[in-house]
Design a protein around this motif. Structure first.
Motif, short mmCIF file in Angstrom:
data_model
loop_
_atom_site.label_atom_id
_atom_site.label_comp_id
_atom_site.label_asym_id
_atom_site.label_seq_id
_atom_site.Cartn_x
_atom_site.Cartn_y
_atom_site.Cartn_z
N ASN A 2 0.83 -1.19 0.00
CA ASN A 2 0.00 0.00 0.00
C ASN A 2 0.88 1.25 0.00
N ARG A 45 -9.34 -6.76 16.20
CA ARG A 45 -9.41 -6.98 14.75
C ARG A 45 -8.76 -8.29 14.35
N ARG A 74 -15.16 -4.32 7.87
CA ARG A 74 -13.87 -3.80 7.40
C ARG A 74 -12.83 -4.90 7.38
N ARG A 77 -13.53 -7.25 4.55
CA ARG A 77 -13.09 -6.66 3.27
C ARG A 77 -11.57 -6.83 3.09
N CYS A 78 -10.83 -6.63 4.17
CA CYS A 78 -9.37 -6.81 4.11
C CYS A 78 -9.01 -8.26 3.83
N TYR A 81 -10.03 -8.60 0.01
CA TYR A 81 -9.43 -7.72 -1.01
C TYR A 81 -8.16 -7.02 -0.56
N GLY A 82 -7.67 -7.37 0.63
CA GLY A 82 -6.52 -6.66 1.18
C GLY A 82 -5.19 -7.22 0.72
N SER A 83 -4.17 -6.95 1.50
CA SER A 83 -2.79 -7.32 1.16
C SER A 83 -2.37 -8.66 1.74
N ASP A 84 -3.30 -9.42 2.27
CA ASP A 84 -3.06 -10.74 2.88
C ASP A 84 -2.28 -10.66 4.19
N TYR A 86 -3.45 -10.16 7.29
CA TYR A 86 -4.11 -11.00 8.30
C TYR A 86 -3.78 -12.47 8.06
#
Length: 95
Positions: A2, A45, A74, A77-78, A81-84, A86
């Motif tokens: 990001n 989270r 949220r 969504r991560c 569609y996030g940066s992996d 988690y």
């Protein structure tokens, strides 16, 4: 990666975090750099992400963690569609 958060100061922060080698060192550093609320929110989270991976419902997650549906959404969504980030952490914690 990001590009919204990538800069020299953030690099130094993450490099500093990578020098921590025990849970006790993490507690010491994060208690100094974050508020209690911020630490608890991050922990919440991560637990939400784990429960979503375990296919728990929003209601189950909300009851177990106290997270709002906005927070759960949220995190979801991560995960999708996030940066992996988690996924990386949760996979490594399982080991």
């Amino acid at each position: 990666m990001n590009s919204k958060i990538k800069d020299d100061l953030t690099d130094k922060l993450f490099e500093g975090i990578l020098t921590l080698s025990t849970v006790e060192e993490c507690y010491a550093f994060f208690e100094d750099i974050c508020t209690v609320h911020e630490i608890k929110s991050l922990a919440q989270r991560l637990e939400v992400a784990k429960m979503l991976q375990d296919k728990k419902t929003y209601i189950e997650i909300q009851q177990a963690t106290g997270a709002s549906t906005a927070t759960i959404s949220r995190v979801n969504r991560c995960l999708s569609y996030g940066s992996d980030g988690y996924k990386i952490v949760l996979d490594r914690v399982k080991q």
